[in-house]
Design a protein around this motif. Structure first.
Motif, PDB file in Angstrom:
ATOM      1  N   THR A  57      37.941  37.349  30.816  1.00  0.00           N
ATOM      2  CA  THR A  57      39.242  36.678  30.675  1.00  0.00           C
ATOM      3  C   THR A  57      39.947  37.116  29.398  1.00  0.00           C
ATOM      4  N   GLU A  58      41.261  37.020  29.420  1.00  0.00           N
ATOM      5  CA  GLU A  58      42.048  37.290  28.214  1.00  0.00           C
ATOM      6  C   GLU A  58      41.789  36.216  27.160  1.00  0.00           C
ATOM      7  N   ASP A  59      41.537  34.983  27.605  1.00  0.00           N
ATOM      8  CA  ASP A  59      41.222  33.907  26.661  1.00  0.00           C
ATOM      9  C   ASP A  59      39.936  34.205  25.902  1.00  0.00           C
ATOM     10  N   GLY A  60      38.975  34.827  26.575  1.00  0.00           N
ATOM     11  CA  GLY A  60      37.741  35.216  25.905  1.00  0.00           C
ATOM     12  C   GLY A  60      37.999  36.205  24.783  1.00  0.00           C
ATOM     13  N   VAL A  61      38.937  37.122  25.013  1.00  0.00           N
ATOM     14  CA  VAL A  61      39.309  38.095  23.976  1.00  0.00           C
ATOM     15  C   VAL A  61      39.944  37.372  22.795  1.00  0.00           C
ATOM     16  N   LEU A  62      40.888  36.474  23.085  1.00  0.00           N
ATOM     17  CA  LEU A  62      41.578  35.755  22.019  1.00  0.00           C
ATOM     18  C   LEU A  62      40.616  34.892  21.212  1.00  0.00           C
ATOM     19  N   VAL A  95      42.840  46.371  23.393  1.00  0.00           N
ATOM     20  CA  VAL A  95      42.302  45.691  24.569  1.00  0.00           C
ATOM     21  C   VAL A  95      42.774  46.447  25.792  1.00  0.00           C
ATOM     22  N   ARG A  96      41.848  46.646  26.712  1.00  0.00           N
ATOM     23  CA  ARG A  96      42.165  47.411  27.911  1.00  0.00           C
ATOM     24  C   ARG A  96      41.560  46.708  29.128  1.00  0.00           C
ATOM     25  N   PRO A  97      42.363  46.398  30.127  1.00  0.00           N
ATOM     26  CA  PRO A  97      41.777  45.869  31.361  1.00  0.00           C
ATOM     27  C   PRO A  97      41.043  46.996  32.086  1.00  0.00           C
ATOM     28  N   VAL A  98      39.878  46.672  32.643  1.00  0.00           N
ATOM     29  CA  VAL A  98      39.061  47.702  33.273  1.00  0.00           C
ATOM     30  C   VAL A  98      38.233  47.077  34.400  1.00  0.00           C
ATOM     31  N   SER A  99      37.969  47.852  35.419  1.00  0.00           N
ATOM     32  CA  SER A  99      37.170  47.350  36.544  1.00  0.00           C
ATOM     33  C   SER A  99      35.682  47.418  36.199  1.00  0.00           C
ATOM     34  N   GLY A 100      34.909  46.622  36.889  1.00  0.00           N
ATOM     35  CA  GLY A 100      33.464  46.643  36.701  1.00  0.00           C
ATOM     36  C   GLY A 100      32.866  47.985  37.047  1.00  0.00           C
ATOM     37  N   ALA A 101      33.443  48.659  38.037  1.00  0.00           N
ATOM     38  CA  ALA A 101      32.946  49.985  38.422  1.00  0.00           C
ATOM     39  C   ALA A 101      33.087  50.977  37.265  1.00  0.00           C
ATOM     40  N   VAL A 102      34.196  50.925  36.557  1.00  0.00           N
ATOM     41  CA  VAL A 102      34.404  51.817  35.409  1.00  0.00           C
ATOM     42  C   VAL A 102      33.478  51.436  34.268  1.00  0.00           C
ATOM     43  N   LEU A 103      33.336  50.132  34.017  1.00  0.00           N
ATOM     44  CA  LEU A 103      32.447  49.682  32.946  1.00  0.00           C
ATOM     45  C   LEU A 103      31.009  50.132  33.176  1.00  0.00           C
ATOM     46  N   ALA A 104      30.580  50.112  34.426  1.00  0.00           N
ATOM     47  CA  ALA A 104      29.208  50.517  34.738  1.00  0.00           C
ATOM     48  C   ALA A 104      28.946  51.969  34.348  1.00  0.00           C
ATOM     49  N   ASP A 127      37.517  42.454  37.630  1.00  0.00           N
ATOM     50  CA  ASP A 127      38.272  42.993  36.497  1.00  0.00           C
ATOM     51  C   ASP A 127      37.777  42.349  35.214  1.00  0.00           C
ATOM     52  N   TYR A 128      37.687  43.150  34.164  1.00  0.00           N
ATOM     53  CA  TYR A 128      37.217  42.703  32.863  1.00  0.00           C
ATOM     54  C   TYR A 128      38.219  43.114  31.794  1.00  0.00           C
ATOM     55  N   GLN A 129      38.063  42.520  30.613  1.00  0.00           N
ATOM     56  CA  GLN A 129      38.845  42.900  29.441  1.00  0.00           C
ATOM     57  C   GLN A 129      37.891  43.602  28.480  1.00  0.00           C
ATOM     58  N   ILE A 168      28.890  51.644  30.126  1.00  0.00           N
ATOM     59  CA  ILE A 168      27.847  50.851  29.482  1.00  0.00           C
ATOM     60  C   ILE A 168      26.689  50.750  30.469  1.00  0.00           C
ATOM     61  N   HIS A 169      25.634  51.487  30.215  1.00  0.00           N
ATOM     62  CA  HIS A 169      24.553  51.629  31.180  1.00  0.00           C
ATOM     63  C   HIS A 169      23.515  50.512  31.125  1.00  0.00           C
ATOM     64  N   ASP A 170      23.434  49.778  30.017  1.00  0.00           N
ATOM     65  CA  ASP A 170      22.390  48.766  29.896  1.00  0.00           C
ATOM     66  C   ASP A 170      22.862  47.364  30.268  1.00  0.00           C
ATOM     67  N   ALA A 171      23.937  47.265  31.068  1.00  0.00           N
ATOM     68  CA  ALA A 171      24.443  45.974  31.545  1.00  0.00           C
ATOM     69  C   ALA A 171      24.887  46.129  32.992  1.00  0.00           C
ATOM     70  N   GLU A 172      24.950  45.006  33.688  1.00  0.00           N
ATOM     71  CA  GLU A 172      25.384  45.026  35.078  1.00  0.00           C
ATOM     72  C   GLU A 172      26.755  44.380  35.201  1.00  0.00           C
ATOM     73  N   PHE A 173      27.642  45.002  35.964  1.00  0.00           N
ATOM     74  CA  PHE A 173      28.988  44.487  36.188  1.00  0.00           C
ATOM     75  C   PHE A 173      29.273  44.486  37.685  1.00  0.00           C
ATOM     76  N   GLU A 174      30.027  43.480  38.132  1.00  0.00           N
ATOM     77  CA  GLU A 174      30.452  43.451  39.528  1.00  0.00           C
ATOM     78  C   GLU A 174      31.549  44.490  39.701  1.00  0.00           C
ATOM     79  N   ALA A 175      31.332  45.445  40.560  1.00  0.00           N
ATOM     80  CA  ALA A 175      32.231  46.587  40.708  1.00  0.00           C
ATOM     81  C   ALA A 175      33.665  46.184  41.033  1.00  0.00           C
ATOM     82  N   GLU A 176      33.851  45.122  41.835  1.00  0.00           N
ATOM     83  CA  GLU A 176      35.197  44.723  42.261  1.00  0.00           C
ATOM     84  C   GLU A 176      35.908  43.851  41.229  1.00  0.00           C
TER      85      GLU A 176
END
Length: 94
Positions: free
Chosen positions: A75-80, A36-45, A58-60, A48-56
């Motif tokens: 959320t971390e709870d979503g991962v668990l 599991v790695r915390p990552v910003s929406g900007a990095v995720l974008a 944070d995601y898991q 993963i090109h076929d989804a939209e993320f809020e750049a500011e």
């Protein structure tokens, strides 16, 4: 007293895992190990090109040992919750 090891003995100490390529090493975990790695929406974008993320935001990000994205949640709870019914070993990143 200093004793020099002979070269054959030193070579015997090399572990076979040290001789694997990056791809071979990643394949060892297959679909049984994830991290599991915390990552910003900007990095995720950029990943993963076929989804939209809020750049500011944070995601898991849950990734398999071979680098395949398995889950993105906010959320971390979503991962668990997601891991609850999976047969995966989690590795920690250092």
């Amino acid at each position: 007293m200093y004793e020099k090891r002979n070269e054959a003995a030193a070579e015997a100490l090399n572990h076979p895992l040290k001789l694997l390529t990056r791809a071979q090493f990643a394949a060892l975990g297959g679909d049984a190990v994830a991290y599991v790695r915390p990552v910003s929406g900007a990095v995720l974008a950029t990943m993963i090109h076929d989804a939209e993320f809020e750049a500011e935001s944070d995601y898991q990000l849950v990734m398999s040992a071979d680098g395949t994205p398995l889950l993105v949640t906010d959320t971390e709870d979503g991962v668990l919750d997601w891991l609850g019914d999976k047969n995966l070993g989690l590795a920690t990143l250092h």
